[in-house]
Design an enzyme around this catalytic site. Structure first.
Site, short mmCIF file in Angstrom:
data_model
loop_
_atom_site.label_atom_id
_atom_site.label_comp_id
_atom_site.label_asym_id
_atom_site.label_seq_id
_atom_site.Cartn_x
_atom_site.Cartn_y
_atom_site.Cartn_z
N CYS A 1 35.80 37.29 39.51
CA CYS A 1 36.01 36.17 40.43
C CYS A 1 34.91 35.11 40.20
O CYS A 1 33.93 35.36 39.48
CB CYS A 1 35.99 36.66 41.88
N CYS B 1 32.03 42.63 45.33
CA CYS B 1 32.77 43.01 44.11
C CYS B 1 31.99 44.02 43.26
O CYS B 1 30.76 44.11 43.37
CB CYS B 1 33.02 41.78 43.25
N ALA C 1 35.21 45.94 56.95
CA ALA C 1 36.20 45.48 57.92
C ALA C 1 36.01 43.99 58.19
O ALA C 1 36.97 43.27 58.48
CB ALA C 1 36.07 46.28 59.21
N GLU D 1 31.36 43.88 40.08
CA GLU D 1 30.44 43.27 39.11
C GLU D 1 29.09 42.98 39.76
O GLU D 1 28.03 43.20 39.18
CB GLU D 1 31.02 41.95 38.58
N GLU E 1 34.11 47.43 50.13
CA GLU E 1 34.71 46.53 51.13
C GLU E 1 34.16 46.78 52.53
O GLU E 1 33.45 47.75 52.79
CB GLU E 1 36.24 46.65 51.08
N1 THU Z 1 37.14 42.43 43.24
C1 THU Z 1 36.15 42.87 42.42
O1 THU Z 1 35.50 43.88 42.68
N2 THU Z 1 35.90 42.15 41.31
C2 THU Z 1 36.57 41.00 40.94
O2 THU Z 1 36.19 40.37 39.98
C3 THU Z 1 37.74 40.60 41.70
C4 THU Z 1 37.93 41.24 43.02
C5 THU Z 1 37.40 43.18 44.47
C6 THU Z 1 37.01 42.46 45.74
C7 THU Z 1 37.91 43.14 46.74
O3 THU Z 1 37.26 44.32 47.18
C8 THU Z 1 39.14 43.52 45.94
O4 THU Z 1 38.77 43.45 44.58
C9 THU Z 1 40.33 42.61 46.19
O5 THU Z 1 39.99 41.29 46.01
#
Ligand code: THU
Length: 158
Positions: A111, A72, A65, A74, A63
């Protein structure tokens, strides 16, 4: 006018029903969760990709700021695989997630942006990727991203 239905085929099973290879990839995704950088959402996601050469690549969400600058688990994993093993197809992709220090009970699905990247990876190698979605209580298995991303946009549309 006629109605068209799209069917999604998902195998629902328990961890114990998986093959040793499937368990290994899921275990790697669970391990990857522990290295997520998720100070904003506190939702740690781990992914693991089994390559055709037998190697397993792990990645987690990273992540920022400035929220959209994060990525993500994946995509971290598949981009690393593509950047470092450009000629090696991805065979399986496992996804696990942790919240409040515990693995989630229900599987987390990728996602939309990650689905598109998984599709690109399948198309790049002309090889389907088995996707394993881990939850403490059940595991979902789909044989290709096409199950999760029907009516997709890909290179054949260009
Ligand atoms: N996130 C993932 O890493 N993979 C997904 O398929 C869904 C969401 C992460 C993004 C963000 O850092 C956190 O989960 C909350 O959305």
């Amino acid at each position: 006018m006629k109605k068209a239905n799209i069917v999604t085929n998902i195998l629902v099973c328990s961890y114990n029903e998986l093959t040793e290879e499937q368990k290994k990839v899921i275990d790697c995704a669970k391990d990857a969760c522990t290295r997520a950088y998720a100070p904003y959402s506190c939702f740690s996601v781990g992914a693991a990709a089994l390559l055709a050469n037998g190697e397993i690549i792990k990645g987690s969400n990273q992540e920022n700021a400035a929220y959209p600058s994060g990525i993500c688990a994946e995509r971290t994993t598949l981009f690393y695989a593509g950047a470092n093993y450009p000629d090696t197809p991805v065979c399986k992709l496992a996804i696990a997630a942790m919240k409040d220090g515990a693995y989630i009970t229900e599987p987390t699905a990728p996602c939309g942006a990650c689905r598109q990247v998984i599709l690109e990876t399948e198309n790049r190698y002309s090889s389907p990727i088995e996707i394993l979605l881990y939850g403490e209580e059940k595991v979902y298995i789909v044989s290709s991203i096409k199950e999760l991303l029907p009516l997709s946009f890909g290179k054949e549309n260009l």
